[in-house]
Enzyme design. Sequence first.
Site, PDB file in Angstrom:
ATOM      1  N   CYS A  59      -7.699 -19.877  30.507  1.00 57.06           N
ATOM      2  CA  CYS A  59      -9.014 -20.253  31.043  1.00 57.06           C
ATOM      3  C   CYS A  59     -10.141 -19.435  30.435  1.00 57.06           C
ATOM      4  O   CYS A  59     -11.284 -19.889  30.358  1.00 57.06           O
ATOM      5  CB  CYS A  59      -9.033 -20.191  32.559  1.00 57.06           C
ATOM      6  SG  CYS A  59      -8.097 -18.850  33.252  1.00 57.06           S
ATOM      7  N   LYS A  65       5.098  -8.765  -6.045  1.00 56.38           N
ATOM      8  CA  LYS A  65       4.801  -7.333  -5.913  1.00 56.38           C
ATOM      9  C   LYS A  65       5.977  -6.477  -6.349  1.00 56.38           C
ATOM     10  O   LYS A  65       5.824  -5.500  -7.089  1.00 56.38           O
ATOM     11  CB  LYS A  65       4.451  -7.001  -4.455  1.00 56.38           C
ATOM     12  CG  LYS A  65       3.086  -7.503  -4.031  1.00 56.38           C
ATOM     13  CD  LYS A  65       2.702  -6.903  -2.685  1.00 56.38           C
ATOM     14  CE  LYS A  65       1.312  -7.388  -2.300  1.00 56.38           C
ATOM     15  NZ  LYS A  65       0.827  -6.781  -1.061  1.00 56.38           N
ATOM     16  N   ASP A 101      10.273  -6.918  -1.649  1.00 56.92           N
ATOM     17  CA  ASP A 101       9.023  -7.382  -1.022  1.00 56.92           C
ATOM     18  C   ASP A 101       8.925  -8.886  -1.205  1.00 56.92           C
ATOM     19  O   ASP A 101       9.176  -9.389  -2.290  1.00 56.92           O
ATOM     20  CB  ASP A 101       7.812  -6.688  -1.666  1.00 56.92           C
ATOM     21  CG  ASP A 101       6.539  -6.843  -0.821  1.00 56.92           C
ATOM     22  OD1 ASP A 101       6.234  -7.981  -0.401  1.00 56.92           O
ATOM     23  OD2 ASP A 101       5.845  -5.844  -0.578  1.00 56.92           O
ATOM     24  N   GLY A 160       0.806  -1.222   0.000  1.00 53.73           N
ATOM     25  CA  GLY A 160       0.000   0.000   0.000  1.00 53.73           C
ATOM     26  C   GLY A 160       0.834   1.263   0.000  1.00 53.73           C
ATOM     27  O   GLY A 160       0.681   2.137  -0.859  1.00 53.73           O
TER      28      GLY A 160
END
Lengths: 348, 652
Positions: B174, B73, B49, B28
């Site tokens: 838990c 990319k 990238d 982006g």
Amino acid sequence: MIDMIAKEDPIISEEEAAQYDRQIRLWGLDAQKRLRGSRVLLVGLGGLGAEVAKNLILAGVKGLTMLDHEKVSQESCRAQFLVPVTAQGENRAQASLERAQYLNPMVEVRAQAERAEDQPDDFFLQFDAVCLTCCSRDLMVRVDQLCSKHNIKVFCGNVYGYYGYMFSDLGPEYNYVEEKPKMVKPSGDTNDGPKAKKAKVDPNETTMVKKTASFCSLKEALEVDWTTEKAKAGLKRTPVDYFLLHVLLKFRTDKGRDPAPQSSGEDARLLRQIRDDVLESMGLNRELLSDDFVSYCFSEMAPVCAVVGGVLGQEVVKALSQRDAPHKNIFFFDGRKGNGVVDYFGPQ
Amino acid sequence: MVQLVGSLRKEVAESLSTCRVLVVGAGGIGCELLKNLVLTGFKNIEVIDLDIIDVSNLNRQFLFQKKHVGKSKAQVAKESVLQFCPTANITAYHDSIMNPDYNVEFFRNFMLVMNALDNRAARNHVNRMCLAADIPLIESGTAGYLGQVTVIKKGLTECYECQPKPTQKTFPGCTIRNTPSEPIHCIVWAKYLFNQLFGEEDADQEVSPDTADPEASWNPAETEARAMASETDGDIKRVSTKEWARSTGYDPAKLFNKLFKDDIMYLLTMDKLWKKRKAPLPLDWHQLESQGRPQGEVKAVGLKDQQVLGVWGYCQLFQHSIETLRSELQEKGDGAELVWDKDDAPALDFVTAAANLRMYIFSMTMKSRFDIKSMAGNIIPAIATTNAIIAGLIVMEGLKVVSGELESCRTIFLNKHPNLRKKLLVPCILDPPCANCYVCASRPEVTVKLNVLKTTVLALQDRILKERFGMVAPDVNIEDGKGTILISSEEGETDANNGKFLSDFGIRNGSRLQSDDFLQDYTLLINVLHAEDLEKDVEFEVVGDAPDKAPPPPSNQEDASSIANGNKDSAQPSTSNAAAEVDDVMIVESEGEEEEEASSSSAAAVPTSGTKRKHLDDETGEASVKRPRTNQSHESADAEDDDDDDDIIALD
């Protein structure tokens, strides 16, 4: 009541849902549908225009018409990324068309090689929003007056070197929504604690709140009277960029173009002169705007176009989708300081 | 009048055409940044990238088109840029920046490095490489409408790691296993379940009722008895979930009954848990079947994925997804494992179904697949305009760096709305380095509180050195006079140590461990503080971390990354898109923000530390106290939320 953009409710296809996924998750499906039904006119395909075109096309408007009478120059190749390097001498809008369309085949992108000044009133009325760049003050005032009457949203903007601005006129009664989180009141009985609630309320639930905002015309925004006591008192908190804008608009009115590097010496002299004249005519001290600016307002700086084009693009998106508070009414960017301010100019 | 080339002074324009810059990331921010760089006149650009193009990128990563989906990319970005600027000299690397090939020497080639990343591990790494190479780094991030840019220069400014960053929020075992109270707990449970059934089983991702839950006991003696019982006797936990599932042939009805009926009935026997909570409601498959309505009656509003089905609908989805996943497993053969990926439809279906069934059981409003995808996949909404603005600001700062005007560099915040001083973009003076930063201080040191009897060497390497301290390939020796080697970055050399406890090497309270990452040119001295009183689920604590308002212990670090990333080892490059949509953005803050409860948000990534920082407003010199945002996509955190009244009001 939020006024609906009078269009059939467009369906979002699977393909669109996949492509627009990350933005639907931000502004919602409803906003995306409104964008999907909107037509926008963009005047001027310089550096700023190209950025706005990209942003609106990617956002997924129904149609974008790009209008420009200028030709691609050597400068243009440095300024914007839609024109091919081989397109010199061609019309700027037409040369930008192919790459603009590639950005998003789902948008109807058109190019018109014409002057905005030559267009009849009718022409503008076919759009939901109009975005004016590289335009003279008179043209912008005229188009703004016309469009505002017909509930068409008007945006103006330009970049001058390190400086840039954008102006919005969304009409005297602009309705929109804001998404607010639903407040979960803590249970009154403190003994039980939060876990005693019978039903579980999703803490992330939000609610849409209706709002209204009122905008003045560009003419009013530019014709603020600085001689009143009230105005003088507010001067200190007023961004000087406003006065710089006046100078640059006057330059364009006088020379038919923005300051250009080719004639930097002469233009610089003229800018200083205009600064003196403009401030004097407003009844203000010429020192309000120091000489400094003159070296930094030439040509369109690509990163400044990106910043202003981003803000402007997003304002158009917000206005078309009628969602989120609009900036009211002028945004100024000073690339030397990294400052971006929004201030209101016009009748109170 | 100075000589101009376009808007720039001639000398600056000339520097631009000769200097080399590195862009880390072609997504982006990266696409916008590359465009801005070439248009501004930068000629020699290298871009790296590791990712490939996905259709969901196309709303903003404008250098890519539909036909490029699946391609690299970096590679496609380069080709697209050359279309409008054929004279640019661009080198593209389809690779991870953490690959040791990109060593300090590599970084020294550049005058400037600009990050366009989406994950902390890579940011930490590049931060260290730039410190080691002494190259200025421009760091940035965006999320929704918000963004931030800053400049990092060794010795002059804070480094990326000077201020502790909020860690990924994790939930106690838990809560996940026994007492969920929010949809996110159920979603996390469902992801654990996916791994237990189809993926890599993890002892920290148990889904069965936790009999040792301290809350279940009426007194401390009972807690101990329960804890011992669950460890010794043939309990639910004894048989691995996967083995059990396999033994039933992944029969959906049997799985359903165990998870949503039997296990719930077991929870009900732990009656203390339900004294102050609404008790869960066990489900019966046949009863639901007879009550189930056909879907056709309900009118759809919104996208298909945004529909919330009835409980029977999710029973069916549960069944179908299991059948699909079961086949996938079979196809892959013996010992096969599936990796959860939000873009893998049956995997997402499964989590959607399982999470919703659990939500139903615990009386929560069920969620659509669309919403679950956001939460389970940690999706950060993204648009073109925010990235365009930030990338523009990056180049503005870059010009200052290249012109040698470092003192005029700023941190700039992008707000959604103007603040009280009318600012949409807020430039702030850069802070000097933190004297005790554990990365950029001259001889960094930390104190780590842990139990030497229970912490293994592997845990030290993976959880502490890699995850917490951002090392990629650590080497550790003990300062015991003999320089005993504990961990070697050389593959296999110290594997034998992995399962041993630190105490086995004589490490005890006060011991010092010297940890190096040679690639990052980084040495960290760790002081060991032995403790046996750490909270449940907490493996270690870094002493001196800014305390939270309500500090949830940084429990189980590995948990955190697998919730957020769907990818266990965040230090390794991912080849799937799954890990790309990851955790964080730089902390984006704005002035005058209302203090907020660290509520669990729709993204599992929630800042847990409320660090106060003072950012001096550039113009006024005023200090403003900033708080980290929680959920970026909910604009409740906006500056100037002066709306106490939510009525229809005109703006002014």
